[in-house]
Structures are given as structure tokens and as C-alpha cells.
Design an enzyme around this catalytic site. Structure first.
Site, PDB file in Angstrom:
ATOM      1  N   ARG A  15       4.125  -6.648  -9.737  1.00 22.63           N
ATOM      2  CA  ARG A  15       5.207  -5.890 -10.364  1.00 22.63           C
ATOM      3  C   ARG A  15       6.440  -6.765 -10.562  1.00 22.63           C
ATOM      4  O   ARG A  15       7.090  -6.745 -11.622  1.00 22.63           O
ATOM      5  CB  ARG A  15       5.522  -4.665  -9.519  1.00 22.63           C
ATOM      6  CG  ARG A  15       4.351  -3.722  -9.403  1.00 22.63           C
ATOM      7  CD  ARG A  15       4.500  -2.731  -8.272  1.00 22.63           C
ATOM      8  NE  ARG A  15       5.488  -1.691  -8.593  1.00 22.63           N
ATOM      9  CZ  ARG A  15       5.873  -0.766  -7.736  1.00 22.63           C
ATOM     10  NH1 ARG A  15       5.377  -0.749  -6.500  1.00 22.63           N
ATOM     11  NH2 ARG A  15       6.751   0.149  -8.099  1.00 22.63           N
ATOM     12  N   THR A  19      -0.634   2.782  -6.373  1.00 16.94           N
ATOM     13  CA  THR A  19      -1.642   1.860  -6.888  1.00 16.94           C
ATOM     14  C   THR A  19      -3.000   2.333  -6.411  1.00 16.94           C
ATOM     15  O   THR A  19      -3.165   2.701  -5.253  1.00 16.94           O
ATOM     16  CB  THR A  19      -1.380   0.428  -6.387  1.00 16.94           C
ATOM     17  OG1 THR A  19      -0.116  -0.016  -6.871  1.00 16.94           O
ATOM     18  CG2 THR A  19      -2.464  -0.533  -6.873  1.00 16.94           C
ATOM     19  N   ILE A  47      -2.291  -1.651  -0.229  1.00 19.31           N
ATOM     20  CA  ILE A  47      -1.747  -1.455  -1.566  1.00 19.31           C
ATOM     21  C   ILE A  47      -0.866  -0.217  -1.503  1.00 19.31           C
ATOM     22  O   ILE A  47      -1.019   0.613  -0.605  1.00 19.31           O
ATOM     23  CB  ILE A  47      -2.847  -1.305  -2.642  1.00 19.31           C
ATOM     24  CG1 ILE A  47      -3.800  -0.162  -2.312  1.00 19.31           C
ATOM     25  CG2 ILE A  47      -3.592  -2.609  -2.828  1.00 19.31           C
ATOM     26  CD1 ILE A  47      -4.898   0.052  -3.348  1.00 19.31           C
ATOM     27  N   ASP A  48       0.060  -0.105  -2.413  1.00 22.57           N
ATOM     28  CA  ASP A  48       1.060   0.937  -2.244  1.00 22.57           C
ATOM     29  C   ASP A  48       0.539   2.306  -2.671  1.00 22.57           C
ATOM     30  O   ASP A  48      -0.575   2.454  -3.190  1.00 22.57           O
ATOM     31  CB  ASP A  48       2.377   0.574  -2.948  1.00 22.57           C
ATOM     32  CG  ASP A  48       2.337   0.784  -4.449  1.00 22.57           C
ATOM     33  OD1 ASP A  48       1.303   1.224  -4.976  1.00 22.57           O
ATOM     34  OD2 ASP A  48       3.358   0.518  -5.095  1.00 22.57           O
ATOM     35  N   LYS A  49       1.355   3.302  -2.442  1.00 18.93           N
ATOM     36  CA  LYS A  49       0.985   4.696  -2.684  1.00 18.93           C
ATOM     37  C   LYS A  49       0.475   4.921  -4.100  1.00 18.93           C
ATOM     38  O   LYS A  49      -0.548   5.581  -4.309  1.00 18.93           O
ATOM     39  CB  LYS A  49       2.192   5.585  -2.404  1.00 18.93           C
ATOM     40  CG  LYS A  49       1.998   7.045  -2.799  1.00 18.93           C
ATOM     41  CD  LYS A  49       3.278   7.830  -2.591  1.00 18.93           C
ATOM     42  CE  LYS A  49       3.129   9.262  -3.080  1.00 18.93           C
ATOM     43  NZ  LYS A  49       4.383  10.027  -2.945  1.00 18.93           N
TER      44      LYS A  49
END
Length: 352
Positions: A264, A164, A160-162
Site C-alpha cells: 500500500r 486484505t 495480513i490486515d483486516k
């Protein structure tokens, strides 16, 4: 064994980076080559890589002929250009253990589940070579003789991204990673996210289907294209309204697929970008009043939670050894909880 990391396919929907496919191996087929299954062909061209690993790479969409992914039974032809492409660059640096706090939700000899805070980059690269989750795991597991942080056969199964927050599963053995990666690829895992979006999605519960690929106008974004069309990878997101809060809505999203920026991009495509999501336009005031007080209220909200409001809340999978179905949940972080309370007061009492 050669660096053949199968993280390419079962990625989580969120990864806040330029989306590239990096070539890890390439070969041009000889003119006189007789038709031969590509897995049999590559096992003689890629030293120390088993045919099974090559088949897994093909299943994960990582083996290409020219610019199209192929399966293991594809038969190579003379002058075919064959390559292995992954969504991370080849490792060109050592992952150094760093004493970074981790919230471990579960751990046994095969795996661990982490509740990642917002702001923590998952893995080194693109200017973030230290201070990542992988650096933290290298320190946490430094006394485990079976865990090598620089071995791509162990470690993160998805990402998962930074910005999130939420749950990630980490494999401590190569066998566990192979088994867990297969579950993500076969869509037998269960994952749900919580998100705050602008507006009120209609219907209140529904399914978004649309291929996802890099936006041709902005390489930092993903765009939505016709479902199962020729552009992009097919993606399916199920959403459900949990709470309507004035000009924003608190929703649950369940994933069938795990494409980059899936939630998103899908929610923006639906006309309801995530609140405070700068990359997809959610940092603007998209619903509500034009008064100075309202603008200040929204600004204060974004100061409380200055990131896309997205949390990986639940994660379920079969244990790679016992087969037991395992289910985990992560409570909302403080920034999202405070933000929701502020919107609730606004929606119920008009308090800005």
C-alpha cells in the site's frame, strides 16, 4: 517459558493498526558489568528463556540497546538500557475459542494454511478482543492437545490486515513456528499479491525499493524513505501489470520483504494508490473523467468492494519437518471478481 513471541520480524506487509513496538522486558546494566555478549547476559536476566530463543529474538530485530536493535554478539556495557520489543502488546487477556467459519486450504500435524476473508481481524487487540482469526483457530483446534491458543510459541507466523483477503500459514507446534518464522526472516518464502491500483504504472513491470517507517504526520500510515537509509526498514516490492482496465490497472506484487503496509505504501509512493484504499488516498477518484456518470460509476465500484483491493493470492514455503516445498493459491473473492468485471466492461465497451 517466558512470553517471547518471534512474530515481530516476519510480519506480512499488511496490518491495519497503529504501528507500535511494545516493551516486554527491560533491564539496565550494572555499573560494574564487564563486556559480555548480550545473549549470554540476558539468559541470566530473563527466567525460563533459553539462549537460543534470545538469539532468535535478536535475529528478528527485537532486542534493543537504548533505541537501536542489536545482534546476539553485541557486548553489553555498563549502564546500557536493554529491552525486548515486539509489534504486539503483552498478552493481557485469554483468547477464547469462538465458532467462526474458517476456509482451511491445507492441514497436517505441524501446520495449517487458511484463506482469510476480508473483514476478519487476524488477532485480538486495539479494540478487537473477540471475533478474530485467533479466536476461530482456538475453536477449530480445541481438541488438539498440542495447541494452546494463548501460547505465543504457536499460532500465526505472519499476518495480513483486516481488509486484505488471502493466505496465511499457522504453526501448530513451537518447532514448526520457529522453522517457518526463520524462512520468513531469511526471505526464502514466496508470496504474491493481486491488487487493483489507480492509473497505469510505468514501466509496466518494475521494482520498488524504499525504506518503510511510520509517517511522522499520521501514525496510522506508513511512509517511504530512502532505501537502506537511516530511517525505517528496507523494503522491496516487485510489481507486474496483468491487465489495464481504463483508469485502473490490475497488478501482481511479489514481496522480498514483509513490512507493514508495504504494498500500500510503495504503490502510493509510485503514484498509484490501491483502489478504494481509504488510508492511502485510494478512495478518491484519482484518474478519469469529471462527469457525473463516471463519478457514479466509481461510487458503484467502491460499493461492490468497499476495501483496499488487495488479495494474498499465493504462498510458498518449505515444510518445517519434511523440507518439501509447498505452494498454495487462493482464488479471488467474489467482491474483487465482480469489481474487475465491472471495470472490464467499462474499459472494453464504455459501459458504466
Amino acid at each position: 517459558m517466558q512470553d517471547l513471541d518471534l512474530d515481530n520480524s516476519p510480519l506480512s506487509d499488511e496490518e491495519d493498526e497503529v504501528i507500535e513496538l511494545y516493551e516486554h522486558f527491560s533491564v539496565k546494566v550494572d555499573k560494574g558489568q564487564a563486556p559480555l555478549r548480550i545473549d549470554k547476559y540476558l539468559v541470566h536476566r530473563m527466567p525460563n528463556v533459553s539462549r537460543h530463543r534470545i538469539q532468535q529474538a535478536a535475529d528478528a530485530g527485537a532486542i534493543f540497546v537504548f533505541d537501536r536493535p542489536v545482534k546476539s554478539n553485541y557486548k553489553v556495557k555498563p549502564l546500557d538500557e536493554v529491552s525486548l520489543r515486539l509489534e504486539r502488546p503483552p498478552y493481557e487477556f485469554e483468547i477464547i475459542p469462538e465458532n467462526i467459519p474458517l476456509e482451511i486450504v491445507y492441514e497436517d500435524s505441524e501446520l495449517l494454511v487458511v484463506n482469510k476473508p476480508a473483514g476478519l481481524v487476524v488477532h485480538p487487540g486495539h479494540g478487537n478482543y473477540t471475533g478474530t482469526l485467533l479466536n476461530a483457530l482456538a475453536y477449530y483446534l480445541k481438541d488438539d492437545p498440542n495447541y494452546d491458543p494463548n501460547d505465543p510459541r504457536v499460532g500465526l507466523v505472519h499476518r495480513i490486515d483486516k481488509d486484505t483477503s488471502g493466505l496465511l500459514v499457522v504453526a501448530k507446534t513451537a518447532e514448526a513456528k520457529t522453522h517457518l518464522s526463520r524462512q520468513f526472516f531469511d526471505k526464502t518464502t514466496t508470496r504474491s499479491y493481486r491488487a487493483l491500483v489507480w492509473g497505469r504504472p510505468e514501466p509496466k513491470e518494475g521494482t520498488i525499493k524504499g525504506n518503510i517507517a511510520r509517517d511522522t504526520k499520521d501514525r496510522m500510515q506508513m511512509a517511504v524513505y530512502p532505501y537502506e537509509g537511516e530511517i525505517g526498514k528496507s523494503a522491496v516490492t516487485h510489481y507486474k501489470t496483468l491487465e489495464t482496465l481504463g483508469y485502473v490497472t490490475w497488478i501482481e506484487c511479489r514481496l522480498e520483504t514483509g513490512r507493514t503496509h508495504q504494498i500500500r505504501a510503495h504503490m502510493k509512493h509510485l503514484g498509484h494508490p490501491l483502489f478504494a484504499d481509504e488510508r492511502y488516498g485510494g478512495e478518491k477518484i484519482l484518474r478519469g473523467q469529471s462527469t457525473a456518470n463516471y463519478k457514479k460509476f466509481v461510487s458503484n465500484c467502491m460499493a461492490i468492494c468497499p476495501r483496499q483491493v488487495l488479495h494474498a493470492a499465493t504462498l510458498g514455503f518449505g515444510h518445517p519437518v519434511t523440507g518439501e516445498q509447498m505452494e498454495f493459491s487462493a482464488p479471488l473473492p467474489d467482491d474483487i471478481s465482480m469489481l474487475l468485471e465491472k471495470w472490464r466492461r467499462y474499459a472494453n465497451e464504455g459501459i458504466e
